[in-house]
Scaffold this motif. Structure first.
Motif, PDB file in Angstrom:
ATOM      1  N   SER A   1      11.112   1.726   5.121  1.00  0.00           N
ATOM      2  CA  SER A   1      10.078   2.337   4.283  1.00  0.00           C
ATOM      3  C   SER A   1      10.713   3.360   3.341  1.00  0.00           C
ATOM      4  N   LYS A   2      10.037   3.603   2.228  1.00  0.00           N
ATOM      5  CA  LYS A   2      10.509   4.555   1.237  1.00  0.00           C
ATOM      6  C   LYS A   2       9.549   5.726   1.118  1.00  0.00           C
ATOM      7  N   ALA A   3      10.089   6.874   0.741  1.00  0.00           N
ATOM      8  CA  ALA A   3       9.278   8.069   0.502  1.00  0.00           C
ATOM      9  C   ALA A   3       9.742   8.704  -0.795  1.00  0.00           C
ATOM     10  N   LEU A   4       8.791   9.092  -1.618  1.00  0.00           N
ATOM     11  CA  LEU A   4       9.063   9.755  -2.893  1.00  0.00           C
ATOM     12  C   LEU A   4       8.276  11.056  -2.931  1.00  0.00           C
ATOM     13  N   ILE A   5       8.956  12.161  -3.183  1.00  0.00           N
ATOM     14  CA  ILE A   5       8.320  13.469  -3.294  1.00  0.00           C
ATOM     15  C   ILE A   5       8.390  13.892  -4.757  1.00  0.00           C
ATOM     16  N   VAL A   6       7.243  14.266  -5.331  1.00  0.00           N
ATOM     17  CA  VAL A   6       7.169  14.583  -6.756  1.00  0.00           C
ATOM     18  C   VAL A   6       6.476  15.929  -6.950  1.00  0.00           C
ATOM     19  N   LEU A   7       7.058  16.755  -7.808  1.00  0.00           N
ATOM     20  CA  LEU A   7       6.461  18.016  -8.236  1.00  0.00           C
ATOM     21  C   LEU A   7       6.098  17.924  -9.710  1.00  0.00           C
TER      22      LEU A   7
ATOM     23  N   TYR B   1       4.657  10.204  -1.635  1.00  0.00           N
ATOM     24  CA  TYR B   1       4.216   8.805  -1.624  1.00  0.00           C
ATOM     25  C   TYR B   1       5.112   8.043  -0.651  1.00  0.00           C
ATOM     26  N   ARG B   2       4.499   7.249   0.217  1.00  0.00           N
ATOM     27  CA  ARG B   2       5.280   6.485   1.198  1.00  0.00           C
ATOM     28  C   ARG B   2       4.788   5.049   1.203  1.00  0.00           C
TER      29      ARG B   2
ATOM     30  N   LYS C   1       0.838  -1.192   0.000  1.00  0.00           N
ATOM     31  CA  LYS C   1       0.000   0.000   0.000  1.00  0.00           C
ATOM     32  C   LYS C   1       0.881   1.252   0.000  1.00  0.00           C
ATOM     33  N   VAL C   2       0.392   2.286  -0.635  1.00  0.00           N
ATOM     34  CA  VAL C   2       1.136   3.528  -0.779  1.00  0.00           C
ATOM     35  C   VAL C   2       0.327   4.666  -0.162  1.00  0.00           C
ATOM     36  N   GLN C   3       0.869   5.272   0.901  1.00  0.00           N
ATOM     37  CA  GLN C   3       0.246   6.464   1.462  1.00  0.00           C
ATOM     38  C   GLN C   3       0.521   7.643   0.542  1.00  0.00           C
TER      39      GLN C   3
ATOM     40  N   GLU D   1      -4.662  11.375   0.997  1.00  0.00           N
ATOM     41  CA  GLU D   1      -5.557  10.909  -0.051  1.00  0.00           C
ATOM     42  C   GLU D   1      -5.736   9.390   0.014  1.00  0.00           C
ATOM     43  N   THR D   2      -6.627   8.872  -0.818  1.00  0.00           N
ATOM     44  CA  THR D   2      -6.855   7.435  -0.888  1.00  0.00           C
ATOM     45  C   THR D   2      -5.566   6.706  -1.223  1.00  0.00           C
TER      46      THR D   2
END
Length: 628
Positions: free
Chosen positions: A446-452, A482-483, A39-41, A56-57
């Motif tokens: 855990s991984k985190a991705l920040i996107v613009l 996204y996490r 699952k992706v937060q 968000e969902t």
């Protein structure tokens, strides 16, 4: 050029098929279930502020299919710098404003700032050593009457900070016990300087040892009050000598000598373990830290270099890293201000240059300036008269307003923990694709991705890791974090998102034009439309990416109170081939909007599009939408 109107987020729901597989001819082997999809937060902020660090969902990974859309690949086997966090400064002004709040309101604000579950999750803070321009008075920790000196620092005292700065900081530590601190001086005590004042002047060489001991006494005093300082910078903005608030000029040769022969040895002997950072000024003078680090003694004493945002380009950080790969890089100051009041523009700039730009250029921290100011940009004594805090505490009502800087930092603080490593993720720098990213791996795996999405259109793209992926769509100008935990999923891939909203371009997002005017638009979504057109007027859109398939259709959102006319799309030049043409009729009014559809034959890849009003008797245009 007016900003395009943000598009609504298109929710992408991935259809998952959870099955099982059984080894044939071995009936005694138990059924092995397919691993569940990771699952992706998702947290989202849009430039129209309809979403502000909104949860968000959840999305889901599945087995990757093909590269249908632009793909951001995350690879945690490639690691870069170890992160120390994001935050802002407990200036005298910020701490004072917080101290005047009721205990209940202050606790709520501190949780909003420092709690990762309910707030922005800030985990690093800067503390001025003495007064900056954001203080109620100009002070150091060893102020004397004119003509007096105190080389043994017998009158040293941090009593000023004990009144409200230290108490507020200790409350913040209770909210986030992992909070780390950096400290920076604006000036040595006036009696140590050539000016005899906190204002202007240089540090006298005969006081180099005394000033080094001043740092040690400060660090020891704060530690005795329960606050450990992890790093110090030698001098805030050493090439800026302000005339109305504390400051101190220090040339690169002077900084090298002071650090290498005095501050470094004294800090090492103290056993405090505090690291020392050089420079602490703008990107544009990157030669200064190079000169300091070229000194062998200074290089041995310095752990790294700190940067501010007020001049130059963030890429300067990588120039230092390339020259001295063993040294760490820190980003330590940038202020928002009332001079920049467009939320979407500020969101984009801060993401491009700081949260993504600074970290992709090796910064271990991203620190902004004041944590809190009032609605007038104060209190301050000299210096910046229109700076903005991460939050605003209104002097009339006491209400707290979260500014764009709060949400910028929160996109990191929500998902990235101290000790995380930046990991590999490809970024599509504008204007090539307009998707910019940075990724991290937390200590818990855990991984985190920040996107613009810095483009003028909503973009659908894929995030891929280790053979698994998920689709997602970002509105124009929006930011998402996204996490996820784990390595993805072997769930069969879903179909690619339907391409019926392949590309929307706002008419006002033109790069140049002839003859048209913009006006307020009453169509759904508001914003601006283009109008007042005559035959031969045109718009130019320099770079529209039509992907691998090109476009076979186009929709125009139009209105006309006249006889309408003809819209043509041409590629390459004003005389280029016509790739689409649509007829516009009277719609019953200049703001009576309708959508018309026309076939198109637009090649794949990035195209320069000329929208020509080849015949016009009153046409208003809000947007155009392309389909593969």
């Amino acid at each position: 050029m007016p900003r395009p109107i943000p598009l609504a987020l298109t929710a992408i729901t991935l259809t998952l098929s959870l099955g099982s597989c059984m080894q044939q001819n071995l009936p005694e082997t138990p059924v092995q279930p397919t691993p569940p999809a990771s699952k992706v937060q998702l947290w989202l902020t849009t430039p129209d502020q309809s979403k502000l660090l909104s949860s968000e969902t959840q999305l889901s990974f599945s087995r990757d299919g093909s590269e249908t859309f632009p793909t951001i690949a995350v690879n945690d086997t490639v690691t870069y710098q170890k992160m120390e966090g994001v935050g802002a400064a407990f200036t005298d002004s910020s701490a004072y404003l917080m101290s005047k709040m009721s205990p209940t309101d202050r606790q709520k604000l501190l949780k909003d700032l420092f709690d990762a579950q309910t707030g922005a999750g800030l985990d690093h803070a800067r503390i001025p050593i003495g007064a900056s321009d954001f203080a109620l008075s100009h002070y150091s920790f060893n102020d004397l009457a004119a003509g007096e000196t105190d080389p043994e620092l017998k009158k040293f005292s941090i009593q000023h900070d004990q009144e409200y700065i230290i108490p507020v900081i200790k409350e913040a530590i209770k909210v986030n016990p992992s909070l780390k601190f950096m400290a920076s001086p604006w000036s040595a005590p006036g009696w140590m300087k050539t000016s005899g004042s906190l204002i202007k002047g240089k540090l006298k060489p005969e006081y180099y040892d005394t000033y080094a001991q001043y740092f040690v006494k400060y660090l020891q005093a704060y530690r005795q009050n329960g606050i450990g300082i992890d790093t110090i910078t030698v001098q805030n903005e050493p090439q800026h000598e302000p005339g109305d608030y504390p400051g101190m000029r220090m040339e690169s040769s002077e900084q090298a000598k002071f650090v290498g022969e005095h501050l470094g040895p004294v800090i090492q002997k103290s056993g405090l373990g505090t690291r020392i950072l050089g420079w602490d000024h703008n990107w544009d003078q990157w030669n200064y830290p190079i000169e300091v680090l070229n000194d062998p003694k200074a290089r041995a004493a310095l752990s790294g270099i700190a940067f501010h945002c007020y001049g130059g380009n963030v890429a300067a950080q990588s120039q230092i890293k390339d020259s001295f790969p063993e040294k760490d890089l820190y980003f330590t100051e940038c202020s928002g201000g009332f001079w920049a009041n467009n939320f979407g523009d500020n969101l984009k700039w801060n993401m491009e240059n700081l949260l993504i730009g600074a970290t992709r250029n090796w910064a271990k921290t991203v620190l902004l300036w004041n944590l809190a100011l009032d609605e007038k940009g104060g209190p301050h004594l000299g210096g910046c008269g229109n700076c903005r805090g991460v939050v605003t505490i209104r002097s009339d009502t006491g209400a707290v307003e979260k500014n764009v800087e709060y949400y910028v930092l929160g996109h990191y603080g929500k998902a990235v923990r101290q000790g995380a490593f930046r990991i590999a993720s490809n970024t599509y720098n504008a204007p090539a694709s307009d998707l910019q990213s940075v990724a991290f791996k937390n200590p818990d795996g855990s991984k985190a991705l920040i996107v613009l999405n810095s483009s003028a259109s909503a973009l659908t793209f894929k995030v891929k890791e280790n053979g698994s992926s998920f689709y997602t769509t970002l509105p124009a100008g929006a930011v998402a974090t996204y996490r996820w935990t784990g390595k993805g999923s072997d769930t069969p891939p879903p179909p690619a998102p339907a391409p019926d909203a392949f590309k929307i371009v706002q008419a006002e997002a033109f790069s140049s034009q002839q003859g048209i005017q913009t006006e307020a638009c009453q169509d759904e979504g508001g914003g601006l439309n283009v109008g007042y057109v005559d035959t031969g007027d045109h718009l130019v859109f320099d770079r529209i990416d039509f992907g691998a398939s090109g476009a076979k259709g186009v929709k125009f959102r139009v209105a006309s109170g006249g006889n309408g006319g003809t819209i043509q799309l041409r590629t390459g030049s004003l005389d280029g081939p016509v790739v689409a043409e649509a007829q516009v009729v009277n719609t019953g009014g200049w703001q009576n909007w309708t959508t018309i559809t026309a076939p198109a034959n637009i090649p794949a890849g990035i195209q320069k599009i000329y929208l020509v009003f080849s015949k016009a008797d009153g046409i208003n245009l809000n947007w155009m939408q392309f389909t593969p």
